[in-house]
Design an enzyme around this catalytic site. Sequence first.
Site, PDB file in Angstrom:
ATOM      1  N   GLU A  48       0.877  -1.167   0.000  1.00  0.00           N
ATOM      2  CA  GLU A  48       0.000   0.000   0.000  1.00  0.00           C
ATOM      3  C   GLU A  48       0.914   1.216   0.000  1.00  0.00           C
ATOM      4  O   GLU A  48       1.666   1.426   0.939  1.00  0.00           O
ATOM      5  CB  GLU A  48      -0.905  -0.052   1.233  1.00  0.00           C
ATOM      6  CG  GLU A  48      -2.252   0.596   1.015  1.00  0.00           C
ATOM      7  CD  GLU A  48      -2.152   2.111   0.953  1.00  0.00           C
ATOM      8  OE1 GLU A  48      -2.639   2.693  -0.029  1.00  0.00           O
ATOM      9  OE2 GLU A  48      -1.566   2.703   1.868  1.00  0.00           O
ATOM     10  N   SER A  49       0.873   2.007  -1.073  1.00  0.00           N
ATOM     11  CA  SER A  49       1.889   3.055  -1.260  1.00  0.00           C
ATOM     12  C   SER A  49       1.910   4.081  -0.135  1.00  0.00           C
ATOM     13  O   SER A  49       2.978   4.531   0.287  1.00  0.00           O
ATOM     14  CB  SER A  49       1.708   3.742  -2.617  1.00  0.00           C
ATOM     15  OG  SER A  49       0.451   4.369  -2.712  1.00  0.00           O
ATOM     16  N   CYS A  78       3.545  -2.539  -8.657  1.00  0.00           N
ATOM     17  CA  CYS A  78       2.302  -2.063  -8.059  1.00  0.00           C
ATOM     18  C   CYS A  78       2.554  -0.822  -7.199  1.00  0.00           C
ATOM     19  O   CYS A  78       2.832   0.247  -7.734  1.00  0.00           O
ATOM     20  CB  CYS A  78       1.610  -3.198  -7.289  1.00  0.00           C
ATOM     21  SG  CYS A  78      -0.132  -2.840  -6.967  1.00  0.00           S
ATOM     22  N   ARG A 105      -3.590   5.903  -8.935  1.00  0.00           N
ATOM     23  CA  ARG A 105      -3.659   4.826  -7.939  1.00  0.00           C
ATOM     24  C   ARG A 105      -4.988   4.073  -8.053  1.00  0.00           C
ATOM     25  O   ARG A 105      -5.997   4.639  -8.432  1.00  0.00           O
ATOM     26  CB  ARG A 105      -3.537   5.407  -6.522  1.00  0.00           C
ATOM     27  CG  ARG A 105      -2.227   6.131  -6.275  1.00  0.00           C
ATOM     28  CD  ARG A 105      -2.196   6.796  -4.911  1.00  0.00           C
ATOM     29  NE  ARG A 105      -2.292   5.777  -3.891  1.00  0.00           N
ATOM     30  CZ  ARG A 105      -2.962   5.921  -2.755  1.00  0.00           C
ATOM     31  NH1 ARG A 105      -3.602   7.021  -2.487  1.00  0.00           N
ATOM     32  NH2 ARG A 105      -2.990   4.946  -1.874  1.00  0.00           N
ATOM     33  N   ARG A 134      -5.722  -4.307  -6.943  1.00  0.00           N
ATOM     34  CA  ARG A 134      -5.826  -2.871  -6.630  1.00  0.00           C
ATOM     35  C   ARG A 134      -4.730  -2.099  -7.353  1.00  0.00           C
ATOM     36  O   ARG A 134      -4.041  -1.253  -6.785  1.00  0.00           O
ATOM     37  CB  ARG A 134      -5.728  -2.631  -5.119  1.00  0.00           C
ATOM     38  CG  ARG A 134      -6.917  -3.147  -4.344  1.00  0.00           C
ATOM     39  CD  ARG A 134      -6.796  -2.882  -2.865  1.00  0.00           C
ATOM     40  NE  ARG A 134      -6.706  -1.447  -2.599  1.00  0.00           N
ATOM     41  CZ  ARG A 134      -5.932  -0.912  -1.656  1.00  0.00           C
ATOM     42  NH1 ARG A 134      -5.162  -1.670  -0.909  1.00  0.00           N
ATOM     43  NH2 ARG A 134      -5.911   0.389  -1.466  1.00  0.00           N
ATOM     44  N   HIS A 169       1.690  -7.731 -10.413  1.00  0.00           N
ATOM     45  CA  HIS A 169       2.541  -8.457  -9.462  1.00  0.00           C
ATOM     46  C   HIS A 169       3.208  -9.659 -10.142  1.00  0.00           C
ATOM     47  O   HIS A 169       2.697 -10.776 -10.065  1.00  0.00           O
ATOM     48  CB  HIS A 169       1.701  -8.961  -8.280  1.00  0.00           C
ATOM     49  CG  HIS A 169       1.227  -7.880  -7.368  1.00  0.00           C
ATOM     50  ND1 HIS A 169       1.942  -7.456  -6.278  1.00  0.00           N
ATOM     51  CD2 HIS A 169       0.104  -7.119  -7.404  1.00  0.00           C
ATOM     52  CE1 HIS A 169       1.288  -6.486  -5.671  1.00  0.00           C
ATOM     53  NE2 HIS A 169       0.166  -6.258  -6.336  1.00  0.00           N
ATOM     54  N   GLU A 171       5.673 -11.249  -9.166  1.00  0.00           N
ATOM     55  CA  GLU A 171       6.185 -12.169  -8.141  1.00  0.00           C
ATOM     56  C   GLU A 171       5.135 -13.193  -7.699  1.00  0.00           C
ATOM     57  O   GLU A 171       5.463 -14.155  -7.008  1.00  0.00           O
ATOM     58  CB  GLU A 171       6.713 -11.374  -6.935  1.00  0.00           C
ATOM     59  CG  GLU A 171       5.666 -10.800  -6.001  1.00  0.00           C
ATOM     60  CD  GLU A 171       4.970  -9.532  -6.494  1.00  0.00           C
ATOM     61  OE1 GLU A 171       4.159  -8.988  -5.738  1.00  0.00           O
ATOM     62  OE2 GLU A 171       5.228  -9.088  -7.648  1.00  0.00           O
TER      63      GLU A 171
END
Length: 194
Positions: A48-49, A78, A105, A134, A169, A171
């Site tokens: 979450e930035s 992300c 965002r 998200r 993502h 990963e």
Amino acid sequence: MLKIGVLALQGAVREHVRAIEASGAEAVAVKRVEELSSLDGLVMPGGESTAMRRLIDKYNFLEPLKEFAQNKPVFGTCAGLILMAKRIQGQDSAHLELIDMTVERNAFGRQVDSFEADLMIHGVGEDFTGVFIRAPFIVEVGPEVEILSKHNDRIVAAKQGNFLCAAFHPELTDDYRLHQYFVNMVQSAKEVVA
């Protein structure tokens, strides 16, 4: 062997570590500023930035990260992409301001709107599964930025110099090609310095 850090303040750290190691580099979960000095490259994971920025400030990472990025490659996924952007829609200020791009965002909706999509990523592959949770997207890029991938006409991966970013993502799959691409970037950057 190349040593690549994963900023371990929040987010999918273990998964990035696994992907980096599968790509032939040593991976380090970075929790202290001092650990940056021994690294050849750094991954800024998803999460979450806003929370990540609070932790970056709390542990005095902001300036050291900017200094690191002056000479070494950085890969943001992300939330990491948001941290790397020069401009964020609806916000007066950005974070690390590494890539000449504007991002939005949560552009693809909330957690419940998460999805997977087949992506064509230039230099990586034509059949890459992007996991969007998200996710942000890149609204526009400056002239120095190379667009690597789009989904429904929205930019979801880009590169500028030593900086790589993805709105999804990578990963969270067993496809390590994008991490391998970054490891190759780190190797090239190291050879230039040497």
